[in-house]
Scaffold this active site. Structure first.
Site, PDB file in Angstrom:
ATOM      1  N   LYS A   1       1.027  -1.421  -0.165  1.00 55.29           N
ATOM      2  CA  LYS A   1       0.240  -0.158   0.021  1.00 55.29           C
ATOM      3  C   LYS A   1       0.615   1.406   0.274  1.00 55.29           C
ATOM      4  CE  LYS A   1      -3.586   2.441   2.912  1.00 55.29           C
ATOM      5  NZ  LYS A   1      -4.571   1.891   4.080  1.00 55.29           N
TER       6      LYS A   1
ATOM      7  N   LYS B   1      -2.380  -1.397  -4.155  1.00 51.93           N
ATOM      8  CA  LYS B   1      -3.182  -0.357  -3.580  1.00 51.93           C
ATOM      9  C   LYS B   1      -2.586   0.722  -3.812  1.00 51.93           C
ATOM     10  CE  LYS B   1      -6.050   1.930  -0.358  1.00 51.93           C
ATOM     11  NZ  LYS B   1      -6.365   2.130   1.461  1.00 51.93           N
TER      12      LYS B   1
HETATM   13  C1  PBG Z   1      -7.251   2.902   5.899  1.00 54.76           C
HETATM   14  C2  PBG Z   1      -8.116   3.221   5.082  1.00 54.76           C
HETATM   15  C3  PBG Z   1      -7.351   3.997   3.437  1.00 54.76           C
HETATM   16  C4  PBG Z   1      -7.794   3.276   2.373  1.00 54.76           C
HETATM   17  C5  PBG Z   1      -8.840   1.867   2.334  1.00 54.76           C
HETATM   18  N1  PBG Z   1      -8.089   2.197   3.968  1.00 54.76           N
HETATM   19  C6  PBG Z   1      -7.184   5.719   3.746  1.00 54.76           C
HETATM   20  C7  PBG Z   1      -5.091   5.869   4.148  1.00 54.76           C
HETATM   21  O1  PBG Z   1      -5.222   5.022   3.832  1.00 54.76           O
HETATM   22  O2  PBG Z   1      -5.267   7.045   4.169  1.00 54.76           O
HETATM   23  C8  PBG Z   1      -8.283   4.367   0.891  1.00 54.76           C
HETATM   24  C9  PBG Z   1      -9.037   3.749  -0.510  1.00 54.76           C
HETATM   25  C10 PBG Z   1      -9.786   4.722  -0.935  1.00 54.76           C
HETATM   26  O3  PBG Z   1      -8.653   5.813  -1.138  1.00 54.76           O
HETATM   27  O4  PBG Z   1     -10.102   4.805  -1.553  1.00 54.76           O
HETATM   28  N2  PBG Z   1      -6.438   2.676   6.073  1.00 54.76           N
END
Ligand code: PBG
Length: 336
Positions: A204, A257
């Site tokens: 991520k 992601k």
């Molecule tokens: C929680 C999380 C996030 C997303 C999914 N789980 C936000 C982040 O890490 O700031 C983002 C999903 C999206 O942008 O659609 N940590």
């Protein structure tokens, strides 16, 4: 006839492109409604349907509304959803996420009762539940105020157990803490949930593409950013190390992601590890398409299908996408 002067036999790739059925027969990648996972934002109340300004067509839903949406997507052939909770209160340690009656647990219980054949995945993180908006408990252990990795692991495992007890089919940790999969696996196993799989947000990235989500989930960090725990967008080898570690710790599915700016990562992960790979077509990717389409600058339907097909072609077995419901509708129309 071969092109004049060409070596025999000349390659003529256009032969297979002339007839729509032939094109269809040689198509290498097909997007199927069963590949899609629908994200939902759930909050307390009744009859609540609050549209998210930067994500047209996406809503914060109260549980009763969520059930209607869930049934609709299930009837369209979507097989799984992922839940994000917006709590009524927040504190420094994210404790509203650990109660048995937390908003996500309520939603899971209601969903498993009303729509039992829809797989429910729960996002496991604390940024929606902490008053500072970071993904775990803060400390100055390293000399600067930052998310304390190991203290966060303890509450992450607790959060997963709360969701599993409510009936979650899959838990999906997204906080990018080191050792999170191991800690969660141990916590779930000890609580009798050794059958619950872990879908790890393994690679991520610290991405600007999460902007609209932070509005949707009311979770932006109040100071700093997430670069001390999420990955540097410039790195690719490191993603393979993240995935290898998560698999060694017991991850059942690994996620990359965002999706579209990281297709190369999806492909490398799929080539290296023959395991189920998920990709998250995130909020910013959705917002770009919606904004351009509202201006009439792009053909939304074709763009969305092309984007999702490219994510699948890159190697994703499943795709989390806010487009899921509308794509399911289009695919159904195309069939009938
Ligand atoms: C929680 C999380 C996030 C997303 C999914 N789980 C936000 C982040 O890490 O700031 C983002 C999903 C999206 O942008 O659609 N940590």
């Amino acid at each position: 006839m071969n092109p004049p002067g060409a070596a025999f036999p000349a390659l003529r790739l256009r032969r297979l492109r002339q007839h729509p059925i032939l094109r269809d027969m040689v198509r290498e990648t097909t997007l199927d409604v069963g590949d899609l996972i629908q994200p939902f934002f759930v909050r307390s109340g009744r009859g609540v349907r609050r549209e998210i300004a930067s994500m047209p067509g996406q809503f914060q839903l109260s549980v009763d509304q969520l059930l209607q949406e869930a049934e609709a997507v299930r009837n369209l052939g979507i097989r799984a959803c992922i839940l994000f909770g917006i709590p009524e209160s927040k504190d420094a340690a994210g404790s509203p996420a650990l109660r048995d009656d937390c908003i996500v647990a309520q939603a899971v219980r209601a969903l498993k009762r009303a729509v039992p054949d829809l797989v429910v995945i729960t996002d496991e993180c604390f940024c929606e539940y902490t008053d500072h908006g970071h993904c775990g408990i803060l400390s100055k252990r390293t000399g600067r105020l930052d998310v304390d990795n190991d203290r966060t692991l303890e509450i992450l495992a607790q959060q997963c157990v709360v969701h599993a007890r409510a009936g979650a089919d899959v838990v999906a940790p997204s906080g990018m803490m080191d050792g999170m999969v191991r800690a969660i696996r141990a916590g779930l196993d000890a609580a009798g949930f050794d059958h619950v799989p872990i879908l790890s947000y393994a690679a991520k990235y610290a991405s600007a593409f999460y902007g609209p989500f932070r509005e949707a989930a009311e979770s932006p960090p109040h100071f700093g950013d997430r670069r001390s725990y999420q990955m540097d967008p410039a790195n690719s080898d490191e993603a393979l190390r993240e995935v290898a570690l998560d698999l060694a710790e017991g991850a059942d599915v690994v996620m990359v992601k965002p999706a579209l700016p990281y297709l190369d990562i999806i492909r490398r992960v799929k080539d290296r590890f023959q395991v189920p790979v998920a990709a998250y077509n995130v909020s910013g990717e959705y917002a770009l398409v919606k904004a351009a389409s509202e201006r009439g600058w792009i053909d939304e339907k074709r763009i969305v299908i092309e984007v999702l097909t490219s994510i699948k072609r890159a190697g994703a077995d499943m795709i989390l996408s806010y487009h899921a419901r509308e794509v399911a509708e289009w695919l159904r129309e195309a069939k009938s």
